[in-house]
Design an enzyme around this catalytic site. Sequence first.
Site, mmCIF file in Angstrom:
data_model
loop_
_atom_site.group_PDB
_atom_site.id
_atom_site.type_symbol
_atom_site.label_atom_id
_atom_site.label_comp_id
_atom_site.label_asym_id
_atom_site.label_seq_id
_atom_site.Cartn_x
_atom_site.Cartn_y
_atom_site.Cartn_z
ATOM 1 C CE LYS A 56 -1.041 9.962 124.051
ATOM 2 N NZ LYS A 56 -1.434 9.943 125.477
ATOM 3 C CB SER B 43 0.542 13.467 126.055
ATOM 4 O OG SER B 43 -0.779 13.011 126.166
#
EC number: 3.4.21.88
Length: 218
Positions: free
Chosen positions: A173, A136
Amino acid sequence: MAVKLTERQQQILDLIRNEISRTGFPPTRAEIAHALGFRSANAAEDHLKALAKKGAIELTAGASRGIRLIPASDNGPAHAFDHVSSTLRQMLIPLVGRVAAGSPILAAEHVEREIGIEPSLFSQVPDYLLRVRGLSMRDVGILDGDLLAVKKTPDARNGQIVVARLGDEVTVKRLSRTGNRIELLPENPDFSPIIVTPDDEFSLEGIAVGLIRTTTLQ
């Protein structure tokens, strides 16, 4: 006497400094090429090698985004002995669990091992390394199996890459804050942002300060 840089080399050096200040990471060759309008990452690599020869940066083989700034000195390049000595000043950093850079997974609670690293490779001295799983964060060069260097802190600036905990799950993230709204953004269009709600048990475990790419530490 300080080594004189060309205008283009100075632009690249300033870009590296700004990116480390903004995100904690040096830019990739592709990012440098894009920012300065080069046709390929190879052109950026040539300029980086020239900067390394002039003693402005140090390039590290095997480390993703392996560019380290060298403090300016009026005394010229460091003596070879100083360089050798610096490579020996390693510190042991614990490798803790495996943090998902995709769908969050439970982090291992034990230390797998301690790894000797050169602290100056990173923008700040890390407290631990976390093994990444998933893609990701692919577009900022954080890939499956990488070791993310993390500085423990309960807070982070907007836009920094963070290790965040939601309940018992941990993920890597980019932090996005708009007023009271918090989102954890992936760097891969195949993944969706994570929106943190007021009911979530949310905390920041640390900020990313560097990356080690290796296929030998499993």
